[in-house]
Design an enzyme around this catalytic site. Structure first.
Site, PDB file in Angstrom:
ATOM      1  N   ASN A  12       0.665  -1.153  -0.111  1.00 19.49           N
ATOM      2  CA  ASN A  12      -0.004   0.031  -0.108  1.00 19.49           C
ATOM      3  C   ASN A  12       0.904   1.273  -0.040  1.00 19.49           C
ATOM      4  O   ASN A  12       2.208   1.123   0.270  1.00 19.49           O
ATOM      5  CB  ASN A  12      -1.097  -0.165   1.163  1.00 19.49           C
TER       6      ASN A  12
ATOM      7  N   THR B 167      -8.377  -0.768   0.035  1.00 21.41           N
ATOM      8  CA  THR B 167      -7.870  -2.391   0.485  1.00 21.41           C
ATOM      9  C   THR B 167      -8.421  -3.358  -0.530  1.00 21.41           C
ATOM     10  O   THR B 167      -9.431  -3.332  -1.030  1.00 21.41           O
ATOM     11  CB  THR B 167      -8.270  -2.740   1.855  1.00 21.41           C
TER      12      THR B 167
ATOM     13  N   SER C  52      -6.700   1.077   2.715  1.00 20.89           N
ATOM     14  CA  SER C  52      -5.950   0.035   3.084  1.00 20.89           C
ATOM     15  C   SER C  52      -6.084  -0.572   4.590  1.00 20.89           C
ATOM     16  O   SER C  52      -6.169   0.628   5.333  1.00 20.89           O
ATOM     17  CB  SER C  52      -4.469   0.431   2.937  1.00 20.89           C
ATOM     18  N   SER C  53      -5.819  -1.754   4.877  1.00 23.84           N
ATOM     19  CA  SER C  53      -5.919  -2.062   6.412  1.00 23.84           C
ATOM     20  C   SER C  53      -4.838  -1.483   7.117  1.00 23.84           C
ATOM     21  O   SER C  53      -4.568  -1.601   8.239  1.00 23.84           O
ATOM     22  CB  SER C  53      -5.932  -3.515   6.116  1.00 23.84           C
ATOM     23  N   GLU C  54      -3.748  -0.977   6.211  1.00 19.00           N
ATOM     24  CA  GLU C  54      -2.532  -0.771   6.876  1.00 19.00           C
ATOM     25  C   GLU C  54      -2.668   0.913   7.291  1.00 19.00           C
ATOM     26  O   GLU C  54      -1.613   1.230   7.593  1.00 19.00           O
ATOM     27  CB  GLU C  54      -1.255  -0.874   6.260  1.00 19.00           C
TER      28      GLU C  54
ATOM     29  N   HIS D  96       4.543   0.641   1.083  1.00 16.58           N
ATOM     30  CA  HIS D  96       4.844  -0.418   2.029  1.00 16.58           C
ATOM     31  C   HIS D  96       4.562  -1.724   1.210  1.00 16.58           C
ATOM     32  O   HIS D  96       3.864  -1.727   0.306  1.00 16.58           O
ATOM     33  CB  HIS D  96       3.711  -0.719   3.202  1.00 16.58           C
TER      34      HIS D  96
ATOM     35  N   HIS E 256       5.520  -6.112   0.339  1.00 20.32           N
ATOM     36  CA  HIS E 256       5.714  -7.484   0.714  1.00 20.32           C
ATOM     37  C   HIS E 256       6.826  -7.988  -0.153  1.00 20.32           C
ATOM     38  O   HIS E 256       6.622  -9.228  -0.405  1.00 20.32           O
ATOM     39  CB  HIS E 256       4.288  -8.357   0.897  1.00 20.32           C
TER      40      HIS E 256
ATOM     41  N   HIS F 101       6.982  -9.960   6.833  1.00 18.90           N
ATOM     42  CA  HIS F 101       5.941  -9.234   6.552  1.00 18.90           C
ATOM     43  C   HIS F 101       6.490  -8.360   5.216  1.00 18.90           C
ATOM     44  O   HIS F 101       6.072  -8.520   4.001  1.00 18.90           O
ATOM     45  CB  HIS F 101       5.510  -8.191   7.480  1.00 18.90           C
TER      46      HIS F 101
HETATM   47  P1  13P Z   1      -4.425  -3.735   1.981  1.00 21.13           P
HETATM   48  O1  13P Z   1      -4.946  -4.648   0.539  1.00 21.13           O
HETATM   49  O2  13P Z   1      -5.631  -3.390   2.865  1.00 21.13           O
HETATM   50  O3  13P Z   1      -3.740  -2.593   1.537  1.00 21.13           O
HETATM   51  O4  13P Z   1      -3.492  -4.925   2.601  1.00 21.13           O
HETATM   52  C1  13P Z   1      -2.444  -5.429   2.261  1.00 21.13           C
HETATM   53  C2  13P Z   1      -1.363  -5.502   2.972  1.00 21.13           C
HETATM   54  O5  13P Z   1      -0.187  -5.135   2.399  1.00 21.13           O
HETATM   55  C3  13P Z   1      -1.437  -5.643   4.282  1.00 21.13           C
HETATM   56  O6  13P Z   1      -0.171  -5.413   4.786  1.00 21.13           O
END
Ligand code: 13P
Length: 216
Positions: A29, A45, A74-76, A95, A97, A159
């Site tokens: 995100n 999200t 986003s959840s973050e 951010h 992954h 993460h």
């Molecule tokens: P989001 O789709 O809510 O952004 O979540 C993905 C994420 O990267 C969680 O760390």
């Protein structure tokens, strides 16, 4: 205020991260400050990046209240807000992954200055933040603590990575260099069982060269 341009920037940056294989699926995100000091634009999200249109991009205030955008943030969001509130110098947060940052985080290794670009982020390009639940306030608090006043990057255990910058281009560049450094560090660990950082005196010399205006 018209947020069209900033929303397009969020989409462009997301697609760029995808092209560079720093994000896959819907993970990762981005936030960018809008011209309004109280408002940010953030990726929504769980929406595939290639499906994003500007009207979907949430505009959120620093208290986390959504003021525009057809999709949920986003959840973050708590981590992004914590960083943006603590660091007025930061204009954008990325951010991912990404693969090698995650590998290094699982090996429990802080990313040292292993490459010349990483010295831009001296003294510690990406310290390792111990595992916290994604989306939690604890992750945001830890991110702020480990970034400190001047930090540019973090590895998040199991993460991924976080990179910040004065604007989205700088945050994206930091994310790329941190991921590249993590990849190189991983291969050093694999090949030799150790990761040698550039010695401090050489980092100092390189800093002087940079300060003289020469690119490295
Ligand atoms: P989001 O789709 O809510 O952004 O979540 C993905 C994420 O990267 C969680 O760390």
């Amino acid at each position: 205020m018209d947020f069209q341009k900033i929303r397009e920037q969020v989409i462009e940056a997301s697609l760029d991260l995808q092209r560079k294989q720093l994000i896959r699926g819907t993970s990762g995100n981005i936030t960018i400050r809008t011209g309004d000091p109280d408002l940010i634009a953030i990726t929504p999200t769980s929406i595939p990046y290639e499906k994003l249109t500007p009207d979907m991009i949430p505009i959120v205030d620093l208290k986390g209240r959504q003021v525009e955008g057809s999709c949920k943030p986003s959840s973050e969001l708590p981590m992004h807000l914590a960083i943006l509130k603590a660091r007025p110098d930061v204009g954008a947060v990325v951010h991912t992954h990404s693969r090698f940052a995650t590998v290094l985080s699982i090996l429990g290794i802080d990313l040292p200055i292993v490459t010349i670009p990483l010295m831009l982020y001296a003294p510690s390009p990406a310290p390792l933040v111990p595992f916290k639940l994604p989306g939690s306030a604890e992750l945001g608090e830890a991110a702020v603590r480990y970034l400190g006043e001047n930090g540019t990057g973090l590895l998040l255990e199991h993460h991924g990575l976080v990179a910040v910058g004065a604007d989205i281009d700088k945050a994206m560049t930091a994310a790329e260099y941190i991921e590249e450094g993590a990849e190189i560090a991983y291969y050093c660990q694999l090949a030799a069982g150790k990761i040698d950082a550039i010695p401090d005196d050489k980092v100092e010399e390189l800093r002087r060269i940079l300060e003289s205006g020469r690119a490295l």
